[in-house]
Write an enzyme that holds these catalytic residues in place. Structure first.
Site, mmCIF file in Angstrom:
data_model
loop_
_atom_site.group_PDB
_atom_site.id
_atom_site.type_symbol
_atom_site.label_atom_id
_atom_site.label_comp_id
_atom_site.label_asym_id
_atom_site.label_seq_id
_atom_site.Cartn_x
_atom_site.Cartn_y
_atom_site.Cartn_z
ATOM 1 N N LYS A 134 -11.162 -11.345 -9.812
ATOM 2 C CA LYS A 134 -10.164 -12.398 -9.954
ATOM 3 C C LYS A 134 -10.719 -13.719 -9.421
ATOM 4 C CE LYS A 134 -6.975 -9.915 -11.818
ATOM 5 N NZ LYS A 134 -7.983 -9.006 -12.377
ATOM 6 N N ASP A 135 -10.215 -14.815 -9.990
ATOM 7 C CA ASP A 135 -10.709 -16.148 -9.655
ATOM 8 C C ASP A 135 -10.527 -16.469 -8.172
ATOM 9 O OD1 ASP A 135 -9.861 -16.242 -12.636
ATOM 10 O OD2 ASP A 135 -11.138 -17.996 -12.390
ATOM 11 N N LYS A 136 -11.429 -17.304 -7.666
ATOM 12 C CA LYS A 136 -11.336 -17.756 -6.279
ATOM 13 C C LYS A 136 -10.266 -18.825 -6.119
ATOM 14 C CE LYS A 136 -14.068 -19.603 -2.442
ATOM 15 N NZ LYS A 136 -15.430 -19.811 -1.902
#
EC number: 5.4.99.27
Length: 338
Positions: free
Chosen positions: A78-80
């Site tokens: 998942k994106d930061k």
């Protein structure tokens, strides 16, 4: 060398907007088809994280529970720069880890805890639910028109920029391995670089079809994929009305290859487009085949489902569901410039 500004299906949007000014502007929640059975060798944790990568959370969790990182698994990264929820599994057969259900650390916390008989891995997810906030939207009417357009027609199913690393760094590493013969011992990193290379070649093929306005049309010799499935068949007609109808009904999609050892399925017009790319990148293709990668297929069309939006004085909250492996940013780039 590696331009990631792929052709758009509906032209450059009129509207501009600010995106990701806060992590809360990009929210992602994992979706699973089944339920965890509440028993088994794996502790399964629902994690909320903010401003951290999945790997950073895994390492932090491993330290807190005194377990090796290799015992912790996930179903997807998942994106930061986002507020996300995702599930992690910890291999702990017959073991009770006191207080694990209330663990938290800067940037993440545990929301739920149960058990399951299998570890999480890519393929478990059915999709992701996105809630996206766009600020300072300059042309709301153009945005609304484009939302209605993609509801029915979808968007090109490009791999997003995240796939290629910062400034295309994963592609540079792939070039070193595939062309220059550099050795990489870390299997995870090597797999990531190969995935980036295959995704790049897929995007090149799809981008040529977007330029020719054939990305969502069944060409002679095309591989056709059932939406939501890996089942494929070959189109042996130049323009099949029945196939066009099925594409319009979101039942099937033309597909493009993730390169590897080929089964030579494609023929005709579709084959020429693929071969044009493969000839230009023959060294990469040879390298992927020598490393044992098998050809796979990915639909050209990405459908965003359950699209809803709310507008309030230049701010638009947009929510939709995408299948696993799809990128929200390739939907957004057809809606606004950000």
């Amino acid at each position: 060398m590696y331009s990631l500004d792929w052709p758009r299906a509906y032209g450059i949007p009129n509207s501009t907007a600010t995106f990701k000014s806060l992590p809360e502007d990009f929210q992602v929640n994992e979706l699973f088809e089944g339920q965890f059975n509440g028993e088994g060798e794996h502790i399964v944790l629902k994690i909320e994280k903010r401003g951290l990568t999945t790997e950073e959370v895994v390492k932090s969790l491993a330290r807190l529970i005194n377990k090796p990182v290799k015992l912790i698994s996930h179903a997807g990264l998942k994106d930061k720069q986002a507020l996300t929820t995702q599930w992690l599994s910890v291999h702990a057969p017959g073991e009770i880890i006191d207080g694990i259900e209330t663990l938290e650390a800067p940037g993440w916390r545990i929301l739920e805890c149960t058990r399951h008989n299998k570890k999480l891995k890519p393929g478990f997810l059915s999709g992701n639910h996105f809630i996206i906030t766009l600020r300072n939207v300059s042309d709301e009417s153009d945005l609304i028109h484009r939302i209605e357009q993609i509801k029915f027609k979808g968007v090109p199913n490009y791999f997003g920029e995240q796939r290629f690393g910062r400034d295309g760094g994963n592609l540079i590493k792939a070039e070193e391995i595939l062309v220059q013969g550099r050795k990489v011992k870390d299997r995870f990193l090597k797999g990531m670089y190969f995935s980036a290379a295959r995704s790049w070649l897929y995007n090149l093929i799809l981008s040529r079809r977007v330029k020719e306005s054939s990305w969502n049309l069944p060409l002679l010799g095309d591989v056709i994929q059932l939406v939501g499935s890996n089942s494929i068949f070959v189109n042996d007609k130049s323009m099949d009305e029945q196939l066009l109808q099925r594409i319009g009904e979101k039942d099937v999609s033309p597909a493009s290859p993730l390169p590897g050892r080929s089964k030579n399925l494609v023929k005709g017009t579709a084959l020429q487009i693929i071969n044009d790319v493969y000839e230009e990148w023959s060294a990469w293709l040879d390298g992927l085949e020598k490393n044992g990668l098998e050809e796979a297929w990915r639909a050209n069309i990405l459908y965003a489902e359950q699209i809803e939006y709310r507008i309030n004085q230049g701010t638009v909250e947009l929510s939709f569901v995408l299948p696993a492996g799809a990128y929200a940013t390739v939907v957004l780039r057809e809606l606004v410039q950000y």
